[in-house]
Structure formats: structure tokens, C-alpha cells
Design a protein around this motif. Structure first.
Motif, PDB file in Angstrom:
ATOM      1  N   ASN A 113       0.804  -1.214   0.000  1.00 27.16           N
ATOM      2  CA  ASN A 113       0.000   0.000   0.000  1.00 27.16           C
ATOM      3  C   ASN A 113       0.843   1.272   0.000  1.00 27.16           C
ATOM      4  O   ASN A 113       0.360   2.348   0.374  1.00 27.16           O
ATOM      5  CB  ASN A 113      -0.937   0.003   1.208  1.00 27.16           C
ATOM      6  CG  ASN A 113      -2.114  -0.936   1.031  1.00 27.16           C
ATOM      7  OD1 ASN A 113      -3.089  -0.613   0.377  1.00 27.16           O
ATOM      8  ND2 ASN A 113      -2.002  -2.123   1.620  1.00 27.16           N
ATOM      9  N   LEU A 115      -5.013   4.196   0.053  1.00 28.04           N
ATOM     10  CA  LEU A 115      -6.007   5.086  -0.535  1.00 28.04           C
ATOM     11  C   LEU A 115      -5.372   6.353  -1.104  1.00 28.04           C
ATOM     12  O   LEU A 115      -5.957   7.015  -1.973  1.00 28.04           O
ATOM     13  CB  LEU A 115      -7.059   5.438   0.512  1.00 28.04           C
ATOM     14  CG  LEU A 115      -8.300   6.194   0.031  1.00 28.04           C
ATOM     15  CD1 LEU A 115      -9.038   5.406  -1.052  1.00 28.04           C
ATOM     16  CD2 LEU A 115      -9.238   6.484   1.207  1.00 28.04           C
ATOM     17  N   SER A 116      -4.166   6.686  -0.652  1.00 30.53           N
ATOM     18  CA  SER A 116      -3.458   7.866  -1.163  1.00 30.53           C
ATOM     19  C   SER A 116      -3.230   7.781  -2.671  1.00 30.53           C
ATOM     20  O   SER A 116      -3.102   8.801  -3.349  1.00 30.53           O
ATOM     21  CB  SER A 116      -2.107   8.025  -0.454  1.00 30.53           C
ATOM     22  OG  SER A 116      -2.287   8.211   0.937  1.00 30.53           O
ATOM     23  N   VAL A 127      -6.800   9.142  -4.321  1.00 31.63           N
ATOM     24  CA  VAL A 127      -7.488  10.383  -3.952  1.00 31.63           C
ATOM     25  C   VAL A 127      -7.492  11.426  -5.073  1.00 31.63           C
ATOM     26  O   VAL A 127      -8.335  12.335  -5.070  1.00 31.63           O
ATOM     27  CB  VAL A 127      -6.865  10.989  -2.675  1.00 31.63           C
ATOM     28  CG1 VAL A 127      -7.077  10.078  -1.488  1.00 31.63           C
ATOM     29  CG2 VAL A 127      -5.380  11.271  -2.875  1.00 31.63           C
ATOM     30  N   LEU A 144     -15.570  -2.210  -2.662  1.00 31.37           N
ATOM     31  CA  LEU A 144     -14.614  -2.622  -1.639  1.00 31.37           C
ATOM     32  C   LEU A 144     -15.126  -3.836  -0.867  1.00 31.37           C
ATOM     33  O   LEU A 144     -14.815  -4.009   0.311  1.00 31.37           O
ATOM     34  CB  LEU A 144     -14.363  -1.460  -0.666  1.00 31.37           C
ATOM     35  CG  LEU A 144     -13.857  -0.157  -1.307  1.00 31.37           C
ATOM     36  CD1 LEU A 144     -13.961   0.996  -0.327  1.00 31.37           C
ATOM     37  CD2 LEU A 144     -12.430  -0.319  -1.783  1.00 31.37           C
ATOM     38  N   ILE A 197     -10.026  -2.500   5.562  1.00 24.47           N
ATOM     39  CA  ILE A 197     -10.804  -1.260   5.522  1.00 24.47           C
ATOM     40  C   ILE A 197     -11.482  -1.050   6.870  1.00 24.47           C
ATOM     41  O   ILE A 197     -12.179  -1.929   7.368  1.00 24.47           O
ATOM     42  CB  ILE A 197     -11.840  -1.306   4.391  1.00 24.47           C
ATOM     43  CG1 ILE A 197     -11.138  -1.185   3.048  1.00 24.47           C
ATOM     44  CG2 ILE A 197     -12.876  -0.195   4.546  1.00 24.47           C
ATOM     45  CD1 ILE A 197     -12.068  -1.193   1.870  1.00 24.47           C
ATOM     46  N   ILE A 224      -6.243  -3.465   0.257  1.00 17.08           N
ATOM     47  CA  ILE A 224      -6.186  -2.013   0.292  1.00 17.08           C
ATOM     48  C   ILE A 224      -6.466  -1.513   1.711  1.00 17.08           C
ATOM     49  O   ILE A 224      -7.309  -2.056   2.415  1.00 17.08           O
ATOM     50  CB  ILE A 224      -7.198  -1.397  -0.697  1.00 17.08           C
ATOM     51  CG1 ILE A 224      -7.072   0.137  -0.716  1.00 17.08           C
ATOM     52  CG2 ILE A 224      -8.620  -1.843  -0.387  1.00 17.08           C
ATOM     53  CD1 ILE A 224      -7.950   0.802  -1.761  1.00 17.08           C
ATOM     54  N   PHE A 269     -10.605   4.663   7.142  1.00 19.81           N
ATOM     55  CA  PHE A 269     -10.677   4.596   5.683  1.00 19.81           C
ATOM     56  C   PHE A 269     -11.941   5.293   5.190  1.00 19.81           C
ATOM     57  O   PHE A 269     -11.902   6.105   4.265  1.00 19.81           O
ATOM     58  CB  PHE A 269     -10.647   3.137   5.237  1.00 19.81           C
ATOM     59  CG  PHE A 269     -10.560   2.933   3.749  1.00 19.81           C
ATOM     60  CD1 PHE A 269      -9.353   2.627   3.155  1.00 19.81           C
ATOM     61  CD2 PHE A 269     -11.687   3.044   2.945  1.00 19.81           C
ATOM     62  CE1 PHE A 269      -9.267   2.431   1.780  1.00 19.81           C
ATOM     63  CE2 PHE A 269     -11.612   2.854   1.581  1.00 19.81           C
ATOM     64  CZ  PHE A 269     -10.400   2.549   0.992  1.00 19.81           C
ATOM     65  N   TYR A 272      -5.949   2.245   4.549  1.00 17.19           N
ATOM     66  CA  TYR A 272      -5.990   3.704   4.624  1.00 17.19           C
ATOM     67  C   TYR A 272      -4.795   4.329   3.901  1.00 17.19           C
ATOM     68  O   TYR A 272      -4.938   5.318   3.180  1.00 17.19           O
ATOM     69  CB  TYR A 272      -5.992   4.126   6.090  1.00 17.19           C
ATOM     70  CG  TYR A 272      -6.000   5.627   6.313  1.00 17.19           C
ATOM     71  CD1 TYR A 272      -7.192   6.333   6.391  1.00 17.19           C
ATOM     72  CD2 TYR A 272      -4.810   6.333   6.465  1.00 17.19           C
ATOM     73  CE1 TYR A 272      -7.208   7.699   6.596  1.00 17.19           C
ATOM     74  CE2 TYR A 272      -4.809   7.700   6.670  1.00 17.19           C
ATOM     75  CZ  TYR A 272      -6.011   8.375   6.736  1.00 17.19           C
ATOM     76  OH  TYR A 272      -6.017   9.735   6.935  1.00 17.19           O
ATOM     77  N   ARG A 321     -11.950   9.037   5.137  1.00 16.53           N
ATOM     78  CA  ARG A 321     -11.162   9.679   4.087  1.00 16.53           C
ATOM     79  C   ARG A 321     -11.847   9.680   2.726  1.00 16.53           C
ATOM     80  O   ARG A 321     -11.394  10.349   1.798  1.00 16.53           O
ATOM     81  CB  ARG A 321      -9.795   8.987   3.972  1.00 16.53           C
ATOM     82  CG  ARG A 321      -8.747   9.828   3.277  1.00 16.53           C
ATOM     83  CD  ARG A 321      -7.407   9.146   3.252  1.00 16.53           C
ATOM     84  NE  ARG A 321      -6.402  10.014   2.647  1.00 16.53           N
ATOM     85  CZ  ARG A 321      -5.157   9.640   2.368  1.00 16.53           C
ATOM     86  NH1 ARG A 321      -4.759   8.401   2.659  1.00 16.53           N
ATOM     87  NH2 ARG A 321      -4.312  10.479   1.826  1.00 16.53           N
ATOM     88  N   LEU A 322     -12.966   8.984   2.618  1.00 14.43           N
ATOM     89  CA  LEU A 322     -13.671   8.940   1.340  1.00 14.43           C
ATOM     90  C   LEU A 322     -14.325  10.267   0.981  1.00 14.43           C
ATOM     91  O   LEU A 322     -14.856  10.411  -0.131  1.00 14.43           O
ATOM     92  CB  LEU A 322     -14.742   7.834   1.374  1.00 14.43           C
ATOM     93  CG  LEU A 322     -14.233   6.388   1.417  1.00 14.43           C
ATOM     94  CD1 LEU A 322     -15.400   5.427   1.425  1.00 14.43           C
ATOM     95  CD2 LEU A 322     -13.295   6.086   0.249  1.00 14.43           C
ATOM     96  N   LEU A 344     -16.954   2.719  -6.649  1.00 13.60           N
ATOM     97  CA  LEU A 344     -15.866   2.143  -5.852  1.00 13.60           C
ATOM     98  C   LEU A 344     -16.402   0.924  -5.121  1.00 13.60           C
ATOM     99  O   LEU A 344     -17.287   1.018  -4.268  1.00 13.60           O
ATOM    100  CB  LEU A 344     -15.332   3.168  -4.846  1.00 13.60           C
ATOM    101  CG  LEU A 344     -14.166   2.716  -3.955  1.00 13.60           C
ATOM    102  CD1 LEU A 344     -12.972   2.288  -4.799  1.00 13.60           C
ATOM    103  CD2 LEU A 344     -13.782   3.821  -2.990  1.00 13.60           C
TER     104      LEU A 344
END
Length: 254
Positions: free
Chosen positions: A68, A139-140, A143, A153, A159, A134, A163, A136, A166-167, A151
Motif C-alpha cells: 500500500n 487510498l493515497s 485520492v 470494496l 478497511i 487495500i 478509511f 488507509y 477519508r472517502l 468504488l
């Protein structure tokens, strides 16, 4: 060393001493039985086994972080869209570019075709990371995808509520979100989805750590009135009493 491990080690030591004493008393020159040799081996190697378990845990954690990592080097040469696509494929996910009908996916062995490189500067529209690792940090890599509509998941073990919080970076584009079967998501984490005002479809099926799912669904419908909520896999009714909903409103801060 934990108390239970220490007790087991003392038991192995005691058994090994008994075996050794019997061997010294016995006049037989034959090898000790298998069980005796195993006890002696465990006594000698017990600390090594514990160290091996600890090393395995640390190695697994470091591998997860490596998977990640932020693909800044790839972004530098190919752009943010290709970097995001490469990250998805490396985690054995799938995606579709804006304006394209074909999906790019990695196979069971993690192999994928490289013709996605021809779509430089083409953003992603749909991403499927179901059953991947995947988290947190990873996720960079996504973004910057400001045109992301879908999306998925489903069943992602890493997750969590952080996480979901940050969505909010996808609040202007995201229309469909599937977070079903994610074992670490709690009721509090679902509260962060209030920022996704453009959602039209939300799948929250089979979330084991969500208490009072029926009431939670009602509150999600209040937070996202234009969104269709899918909630399957629960043993009890998804519609609770209105008076009980007040308590769940507090947990969701509605």
C-alpha cells in the motif's frame, strides 16, 4: 513472553529433565522414543519458535505496508492516473477508464496486460478493489481521481472507520459505493458517509461489527435521502422502532 507461553516452556523443561533422568538411569543404549526426543527439541527451540512467530507477524505487517505504499515514482514518469491504475493492478483489483468500456484486471496469479499505459492522463471512472488488501495508506494512490463514480470494496479485511472517513475526497463524483462484508467497519465509521451527498447506491450488507443494523439503515437513509441502501445478510429486521432510533442517532451524530 506471555504467561501461557512461559508455563508451556516450564512444562517442556520439566518433561525434558524427567526424560533425561530416565535415560541416565536406564542401562539401555537405544535411542529415546520419539515423544521424548520431541520434548527435548521443544525445550531447546521454544524461544526460537516464539521469535519466529513474532518475526512472521512483523513481516506480514511490513508486506502490507509495502503493498500500500504511495506510487510517487510511477506518478512522476506516467502521471497520477497511470500510477493509480498500476497500484490497483498490483493489488489484483480492476478498473475502467473514463470513456472506455473495457476493464483492466489482474488474474489469479497477479499478472496483467500492460496496454493500460496508452491511456495516460485518462482518469478512472470505476474501481473494483473487492477482496484486496487495500488500506488507509493505499487510498493515497486514488485520492486524485476526481471523476471516480464507482468504488467496490466488498470483503476487504483492512478497511476500517478511518478509511471511510477519508472517502470525503470523492464527495463531488462518487455515485456507487460497496463496503459490504468488511469486518472492521463499525456503526461510527458509517457516520462519515454523510459527506458523500452524491451517492445513489450504497451497499452495507453483512457488516459483522455494526450493531442494530435495522436502525442504522434508517439513519443512513435520513443522511443520504437520494441514495438506495442495500443491506442484506442480517438475521433480524432492517426496520426498528422509532423510539429506539434516537439512541442510534447519537452514535451516528445525526
Amino acid at each position: 513472553m506471555s504467561a501461557s507461553m512461559a508455563v508451556l516452556h516450564r512444562c517442556c523443561q520439566r518433561s525434558a529433565l524427567v526424560v533425561a533422568r530416565r535415560q541416565w538411569i536406564s542401562s539401555s543404549a537405544s535411542r529415546p522414543p520419539l515423544l521424548s526426543r520431541l520434548l527435548i527439541f521443544l525445550t531447546q527451540r521454544f524461544y526460537d519458535i516464539e521469535m519466529l512467530i513474532s518475526w512472521k507477524s512483523n513481516f506480514k505487517r511490513s508486506q502490507l505496508q509495502k503493498k500500500n505504499a504511495y506510487y510517487g515514482y510511477t506518478e512522476q514518469f506516467y502521471g497520477k492516473d497511470i500510477a493509480a491504475a498500476y497500484y490497483i493492478l498490483k493489488l489484483r483489483g480492476g478498473f475502467r477508464f473514463v470513456g472506455q468500456s473495457d476493464w483492466f484486471r489482474a488474474n489469479r496469479r497477479g499478472k496483467f496486460r500492460w496496454d493500460f499505459l496508452q491511456f495516460k492522463n485518462t482518469p478512472l471512472e470505476e474501481v473494483d478493489m473487492s477482496r484486496t488488501l487495500i488500506n488507509y495508506t493505499g487510498l493515497s494512490n486514488l485520492v486524485a481521481q476526481k471523476q471516480l463514480r464507482t468504488l467496490r470494496l466488498r470483503g476487504c479485511p483492512e478497511i476500517d472507520d478511518w478509511f471511510l472517513a477519508r472517502l470525503h475526497v470523492f464527495q463531488d463524483s462518487l455515485e456507487e459505493l460497496d463496503i459490504s462484508e468488511c469486518p472492521c467497519i463499525t456503526t461510527g465509521g458509517l457516520a462519515a458517509l454523510r459527506n458523500l451527498k452524491g451517492l445513489k447506491l450504497l451497499n452495507v450488507s453483512s457488516l459483522p461489527r455494526v450493531s442494530s443494523p435495522g436502525l442504522v439503515i434508517i439513519l443512513l437513509e435520513e443522511m443520504l435521502p437520494q441514495c438506495q441502501i442495500i443491506a442484506e445478510g442480517y438475521n433480524h429486521s432492517l426496520r426498528g422502532a422509532d423510539e429506539e432510533g434516537m439512541e442510534s442517532r447519537k452514535s451516528l451524530n445525526v
